[in-house]
Structures are given as structure tokens and as C-alpha cells.
Enzyme design. Structure first.
Site, short mmCIF file in Angstrom:
data_model
loop_
_atom_site.label_atom_id
_atom_site.label_comp_id
_atom_site.label_asym_id
_atom_site.label_seq_id
_atom_site.Cartn_x
_atom_site.Cartn_y
_atom_site.Cartn_z
N ASP A 100 36.03 -29.34 -8.80
CA ASP A 100 35.71 -28.17 -8.05
C ASP A 100 36.08 -26.83 -8.64
OD1 ASP A 100 38.54 -28.44 -8.50
OD2 ASP A 100 39.28 -28.79 -6.46
N ASP A 165 47.63 -29.37 -9.02
CA ASP A 165 47.35 -28.29 -8.71
C ASP A 165 48.35 -27.52 -7.74
OD1 ASP A 165 44.48 -26.57 -8.25
OD2 ASP A 165 45.67 -26.43 -6.65
N ARG A 644 53.37 -26.92 -18.09
CA ARG A 644 52.05 -27.03 -19.02
C ARG A 644 52.39 -28.11 -20.21
NH1 ARG A 644 50.34 -21.49 -20.65
NH2 ARG A 644 50.09 -21.41 -18.40
FE1 SF4 Z 1 40.58 -24.00 -5.78
FE2 SF4 Z 1 43.18 -23.40 -5.92
FE3 SF4 Z 1 41.43 -21.61 -4.78
FE4 SF4 Z 1 42.34 -23.76 -3.49
S1 SF4 Z 1 43.64 -22.15 -4.12
S2 SF4 Z 1 40.31 -23.01 -3.55
S3 SF4 Z 1 42.18 -25.25 -5.15
S4 SF4 Z 1 41.44 -22.39 -6.99
#
Ligand code: SF4
Length: 753
Positions: A100, A165, A644
Site C-alpha cells: 500500500d 506501521d 528502526r
Molecule cells: Fe497509509 Fe499510514 Fe497514511 Fe494510513 S496513515 S494511509 S497506513 S501512510
């Protein structure tokens, strides 16, 4: 609780283990003998050893067994490469990978996706083949954003998920504790190591009343961000409850959980309720919905459970908010926003309105937004600002295409982008405003730090609900308040927009759209992981060498770092992100931001073999080529910042043995141990000053034992040798990591035995 209920419809053999969870809780309850918050129930029911685990909120480190792991494509690369080096045939816990983050928004959905598939081909091929090999569910580019897919398919009440994430907490919508972590943590769980988390404090947020009119679930978290600020949730889990919480839709709860990342919260949780039940049924998971009912008592806080901090928000009085610019905690209610814009000189014209992202692209969000757009169209108006829609998943895109909202957005003048992160993560080839020009944009995203969306530091980026994005895009102005102000229709007649209306769930059910999921094949033995040897973005990792069993002597100090040395100084981000899957290439950024105590400069150290000054990575490489191991000396809180793992992998890769500091940031210290390095601290922090950058040192590794300091002999260039005592925090298991060369080598060895 004995029932065998599958975690999801896509995987065989992975079950929801409420029975085990309830047994663990019984053990903990006996020991603590006090009412528990929901947060505690979810975490303690996942303890590796509930009998012996120390449990003190904000103090002890919990060793946990998460139910699942999720990785997005940017972070999955190094996580999987590391996992591969453990030599295990498949992941030990259910894992998914989601493409994504690497899709750039330029023209619109289909074309952008096509281009991304070409540009990122080697990364996607690698991820797809590695997922097939190691029994990982793979969501192809175009499937949607990781957190939407998790909510639609994998989240379940009371579960514990870790994801690589920060907005993983989106799964709060279904009562899951979902926590954002670094790649190294994900690898642990994939390889069956327990996962460590400092027992969080709990912030109770009681929601009273009910939302109405223009106010949305997003406004709850926008308001909370204003109260708690970007740091207020650090080390805590936000636990919502109360009649107001129950009245929020499942996807509305997800929005609150999602953006909880912006206040630094570990995650957010909601008690199991009817809205979650309904969403599970709508996404074809009635069996889970029913099963959770059986376990419902443990899916809410005990009567009398105590919070470390308490906040109450009355939804009856809550106004729609707009937060920003440049920070998500500058919260302004809509009634004061026009004034604030004027006073602060925020550019009044609204250039672009953006809806969607993982934060706000539910069916409810889309139907409400479309109702406002339709209202405008009925008056002969379209968006004055550029208007952009990012569907969170293929399922949402297909459903709103079928039900007409997508067409409404297009009629309204909108561009529908690919189901991906796009402008939310700066993957936006924005052309309407030259870089450096001050301008305003309004989105329904979660994060609005300087330059995040379009790389333009002069862009004033605000976050709000999709409703306000649409309304203000019609006016094209920051000074418009749809609750009080009128617009002029095509004939110049004044009218007020009607308050939005929408459906929490699609009446005709969700349309799954195209199948974008790749299940791992049953026969995985013949699958070849695809990594081109000539790739500069991907490199297969070789296991690190085991310890040779000897003391390390006569080692140079590669750099004596002075002052703040964060993970960004150790492994910079920015242009280096491209090399996240290529350890050798990304190692060219090792410690280039650290300040050398010898000269007060960054990235300039002396090579003792040649006497010449060079870049830190270049000198380290030269030592490595000559078979010389080296150490780094650091100051206080070395390695603070992020989790990281590259900051620990790089020094190991380039031949470092030990990092010796006044103190460590804990996550980095653990990461170093995992990679087979020795993180050591001066037993007397003042000894930092006794070392000169051109000293040589011996480290008596053979002395390494739990709770005992080890000796470092120092050989100054000029002067007499002396000894320094170094402390460490290795436990028995971690000493094995050092001996075997890394935690993964240890896992691989154990798996063989
Ligand atoms: Fe993608 Fe992170 Fe934005 Fe959600 S917050 S759309 S996971 S970049």
C-alpha cells in the site's frame, strides 16, 4: 469457550483462543486481586508466562504472545529478509503483508497502480514469493491499505496484533489491541519469540451523550489530541468506554483508534458491543461475533477498574474540529476556525480537499461525504477546490462504485486514486502548487507534519472529518463554516448545506470487488524467493557469524560519539528509505549523523591503519576488509528515537563488536542484542571522559555472565594501560544470542534441535 472458531475466513488452522486467554486471566486475577481494565485483560491474557511475569503498569516489561503480525510493504522487506536468515520453513504465527505504501498518486487509480507495479516490480515480486514460501498471506498492490484490510478480515475482539506501521491501532474498531512496532519485533513474533512491551499505563476516556449533525467520530480523537497533545499518550493505552463509545459505529471506533497514534498512545481499545457484532456479521464473520459474545465479560473493564488518568468527553456538546497546520494536536473547533485562520495568516484559499486513507474511508464516511456532495450538485455546485478520494480498500471502492457514491464524487469534480496510501505518505506527484508556495490543504487523514503530503514545507495541511473536507471544498475556503454559513447556488440564491446523512453499513452488503489476495500455496517447498543478485534495493541476508569464544583484543574506536545520537543519526531516513531491503547499501549511512568527539564534526573519523580521515561507513568497511573488529563509544540515551532495526543491523554488518555508552534507549539496546552485538554501559558514566577516540580497547567477552560487569582494557596511544568496568543487561537467553551470533541464529539452532 472450547469451540474451534477460526480467526478469519482466509486461513485454516488459526483459531481464536478465548479458552487459553481466560485461563491466563484467571492466573493473573488471582495474583493481582483487583479489578482489571479492558486494556489489562487483553494484554495479560496474552502473557507468555502469567504465573511468573512481573506486572506493574508503567514499570515492568511484559512478555507477550500476539495472535497475529501484519507488515506493510515498506517495512516488510527487511523484516522478511531477517526472518529468512533464521532458516525456518514458515512463520510461527499468522502473518500478512500489504502492498500500500509504494503507490504514487498522479493521475488516478488504474494508471497510478499500473505505474507503481512497474516501478516496484522487484519489491513486489520478492514480497509475493517470500510470502508464498513462508506461509504469509499476501495482499497485492491495489488491495487497499493495511489497516482497512485488517479490520475487514483479520481483527477480532480481545485479540492482540502487532503491525509494522504506526496506525496499526485502527483495529481498535473491533476491540483488538493492535500495536505499531518496528521490524525487529515483528520478526521475533514471526520466529516464535515472545514479544516485549513495557506494561502500559491506561488512560480512561469516558464518552457520554451521542453524536449528531456535523459531528463525527473523527472529532472525538481530534478533540482528544488537543487535550493530550502529541506526547500525552506516550507509554499508555487509551481505553474508551461509556454510552457514547457504544453509540459509535465499529468503523468510527477504528478512526479513533487509528489516530490515537498521533498522541503517542501505544494503542486504543473499545469494549465489545453491538456495533462490533454488526460489523462482524456484515463482513461475513457471524461465528466470531457469536463467539465473542460468549467471552463478552472479559471484553470490557471490570467494575471499579482504575485508570492512571481519566478524561470525559460529552458528545452532545462536541463540535466538529479541524487540527493543524503542521501538527495534529493544534485543535480548533469549527466555530473558531475562520477566526484562527485569519489571525494566524493561514492561506485562506483551500487548494485541495482529500478524503479517504486508512483513517476515514469506511462506508459510513463515504456515504456521509457523498450526501454533502450530492446536496451541492443538486444546487448546481461542484467542488471549487481540487478534490481527491482515496478508498481504503478494494472492498470499499467496489461497494461505493456499486452504490453510486463514487460516481457522485466524480460528478462533484473528484479524482479517485488507487486503494493505497498515496498523498497520505507523500506519494503524491502534486502539480497544482509549486514547491515553496504557501497554500492550504484539508484532509481526512491522521498526520500533517510539515511536508508529509507533498514535500512542500509551505503547505498548511489540516486534518478533519471527511464531512468538513467536502463542505469546505465546495466553498474553496478555510473561512467557511457549513454549520452556520450559506453558499450561493447556480442562480445566486443562498442556501445552507444540509447536515450529512449516511449508513454505517451497506444495506446490500459489501461488494468484495476484485480478488487481490494471494494465499500461500499448500506446497511451499518448491517456491523460490525472488531476489535478483544485481538488485540495489534488495539483498538476501547471510546469517551473522557466531562468537569465536575469545576475548576481543586491540580494537579501534570507530567513533566516539558525543551528545545526542538517535536512531536517525545512526541510520538516517529520507533518501535512504529506498535501500531498506538492502543491508549493504543502506549501511552506507551508518552513523553519518553522529558527532565525532575528536573533531566536533559529523561523518569524519580517522582510520588508524592509514592515518587518514574518512566517512564513518568507509572507515568501518576498510576495517572489516582488513579483518579488524571495532567498537563505538556513545553518550547518554544512545539510540533514542525509533525502533528502526537498521540502526543495529548496520554496525553488525560492518564488523562492529560492541557499542559502549553512558546509557541506552532501551529498544535500541535490545535490537543490538538481537543482532549479536554487545551493548555495554560504563559502570561509572564518568569513564566516558577517560577514553580518547584513538585509544585501542580489549573487551573480555569471556567474562559475560548475567548481572556481572565485564572488563575493558584500554590501551591509550600515549600513556599507560588501564581498565574500565562495563555493565550490561543481558539475561541468560540473550547471552545465547551473542554466542550464536544473533537471536535469529539462536532460533534457527533451536528449531533444528
Ligand atoms: Fe497509509 Fe499510514 Fe497514511 Fe494510513 S496513515 S494511509 S497506513 S501512510
Amino acid at each position: 469457550l472450547d469451540r474451534k472458531v477460526k480467526q478469519n475466513l482466509l486461513e485454516e488452522g488459526n483459531f481464536i483462543n478465548y479458552k487459553k486467554m481466560s485461563e491466563n486471566l484467571a492466573v493473573v486475577r488471582n495474583r493481582l486481586n483487583r479489578p482489571l481494565t479492558l486494556t489489562e485483560k487483553i494484554l495479560y491474557s496474552h502473557l507468555d508466562n502469567p504465573h511468573e511475569q512481573d506486572i506493574e503498569r508503567g514499570v515492568s516489561y511484559l512478555r507477550l504472545r500476539p495472535d497475529r503480525v501484519a507488515c506493510q510493504d515498506a517495512t516488510a522487506q527487511m523484516a522478511i529478509l531477517q526472518f529468512m536468515s533464521a532458516g525456518m520453513p514458515s512463520v510461527a504465527n499468522p502473518t500478512t503483508v500489504h502492498c500500500d505504501h509504494l503507490i504514487e498518486a498522479q493521475i488516478g487509480g488504474e494508471k497510478d497502480l499500473e505505474r507503481a507495479v512497474n516501478i516496484n516490480k522487484e519489491v513486489y515480486d520478492f514480497l509475493a514469493s517470500a510470502c508464498a514460501k513462508y506461509n504469509i498471506g499476501f495482499w497485492k498492490p491495489g488491495s487497499g491499505i493495511i489497516h482497512q484490510i485488517i479490520l475487514e478480515n483479520y481483527a477480532f475482539p480481545g485479540g492482540l496484533l502487532i503491525g509494522t506501521d504506526s496506525h496499526t491501532p485502527n483495529a481498535a474498531g473491533l476491540g483488538m489491541a493492535a500495536i505499531g512496532v518496528g521490524g525487529a519485533d515483528a520478526v521475533d513474533v514471526m520466529a516464535n519469540l515472545p514479544w516485549e512491551l513495557k506494561a502500559p499505563k491506561v488512560i480512561g476516556v469516558k464518552l457520554t451523550g451521542a453524536l449528531s449533525g456535523w459531528t463525527t467520530p473523527k472529532d472525538v480523537i481530534l478533540k482528544l489530541a488537543g487535550i493530550l497533545t502529541v506526547k500525552g499518550g506516550t507509554g499508555s493505552i487509551v481505553e474508551y468506554y461509556g454510552e457514547g463509545a457504544e453509540a459509535l459505529s465499529c468503523t468510527g471506533k477504528a478512526t479513533c483508534g487509528n489516530m490515537g497514534a498521533e498522541i503517542g498512545a501505544t494503542t486504543s481499545v473499545f469494549p465489545y458491543d453491538k456495533a462490533m457484532f454488526d460489523y462482524l456479521v456484515a463482513t461475513k464473520r457471524s461465528e466470531i461475533a457469536e463467539f465473542a459474545k460468549v467471552y463478552q465479560k472479559e471484553l470490557r473493564a471490570d467494575e471499579g477498574a482504575e485508570y492512571d488518568q481519566h478524561i470525559e468527553i460529552n458528545l452532545n456538546e462536541l463540535e466538529p474540529h479541524i487540527n493543524g497546520p503542521f501538527t495534529p494536536d493544534l485543535a480548533t473547533p469549527i466555530s473558531k476556525f475562520a477566526q484562527a485562520a485569519k489571525e494566524n495568516n493561514w492561506p485562506e484559499e483551500l487548494k485541495v480537499g482529500l478524503i479517504g486513507s486508512c483513517t476515514n474511508s469506511s462506508y459510513e464516511d463515504m456515504t456521509r461525504a457523498a450526501s454533502i456532495a450530492r446536496d451541492a450538485l443538486n444546487h448546481g455546485l461542484k467542488a471549487k477546490s481540487a478534490f481527491v478520494v482515496t478508498p481504503g480498500s478494494e472492498q470499499i471502492r467496489a461497494t461505493i462504485a456499486r452504490d453510486g457514491q463514487l460516481q457522485t464524487f466524480e460528478e462533484f469534480g473528484g479524482t479517485v486514486l488507487a486503494n493505497a496510501c498515496g498523498p497520505c505518505i507523500g506519494q503524491w506527484d502534486r502539480r497544482d502548487t509549486p514547491k515553496g508556495t504557501p497554500n492550504s490543504i484539508l484532509s481526512s487523514y491522521n498526520r500533517n507534519f510539515t511536508g508529509r503530503n507533498d514535500g512542500n514545507p509551505a503547505t498548511h495541511s489540516f486534518v478533519t472529518s471527511p464531512d468538513l473536507v467536502v463542505a469546505m471544498s465546495i466553498a474553496g475556503s478555510l473561512s467557511f463554516n457549513p454549520l452556520t454559513d450559506t453558499l450561493k447556488d447556480k442562480d445566486g440564491k443562498e442556501f445552507k448545506l444540509q447536515a450529512p446523512t449516511g449508513a454505517g453499513l451497506p444495506e446490500r452488503g459489501y461488494d468484495p470487488g476484485q480478488n487481490t489476495y494471494q494465499a500461500p500455496p499448500a506446497d511451499r517447498a518448491t517456491v523460490q524467493v525472488q531476489v535478483s543478485p544485481s538488485s540495489d534495493r534488495l539483498q538476501v541476508l547471510s546469517p551473522f557469524n557466531a562468537w569465536d569464544g575469545k576475548d576481543a583484543t586491540d580494537m579501534p574506536i570507530l567513533i566516539k560519539a558525543q551528545g545526542k545520537t538517535t536512531t536517525d543519526h545512526i541510520s538516517m531516513a529520507g533518501p535512504w528509505l529506498k535501500y531498506r531491503g538492502h543491508l549493504d547499501n543502506i549501511s552506507n549511512n551508518m552513523l553519518i549523523g553522529a558527532i565525532n568527539a575528536a573533531n566536533g564534526e559529523a561523518n569524519k573519523v580517522q582510520n588508524f591503519t592509514t592515518g587518514e580521515w574518512g566517512a564513518v561507513p568507509a572507515v568501518a568497511r576498510d576495517y572489516k576488509a582488513k579483518g579488524i573488529r571495532w567498537v563505538v563509544v556513545g553518550d547518554w540515551n544512545y539510540g533514542e528515537g525509533s525502533s528502526r532495526e537498521h540502526a543495529a543491523l548496520e554496525p553488525r554488518h560492518l564488523g562492529g563488536l560492541a557499542i559502549i555508552t553512558r546509557s541506552f534507549a532501551r529498544i535500541h539496546e535490545t535490537n543490538l542484542k538481537k543482532q549479536g552485538m554487545l551493548p555495554l554501559t560504563f559502570s561509572d558514566p564518568a569513564d566516558y571522559d577517560k577514553l580518547n577516540p584513538d585509544d585501542k580497547v580489549d573487551i573480555l567477552c569471556t567474562e559475560l555472565a548475567v548481572g556481572k560487569p565485564i572488563t575493558m582494557k584500554v590501551h591509550p596511544k600515549n600513556g599507560k594501560d588501564f581498565e574500565i568496568k562495563l555493565s550490561h543487561t543481558f539475561n541468560e537467553a540473550q547471552i545465547e544470542w551473542f554466542k550464536n551470533g544473533s537471536a535469529l541464529n539462536t532460533m534457527a539452532k533451536n528449531a533444528k534441535n
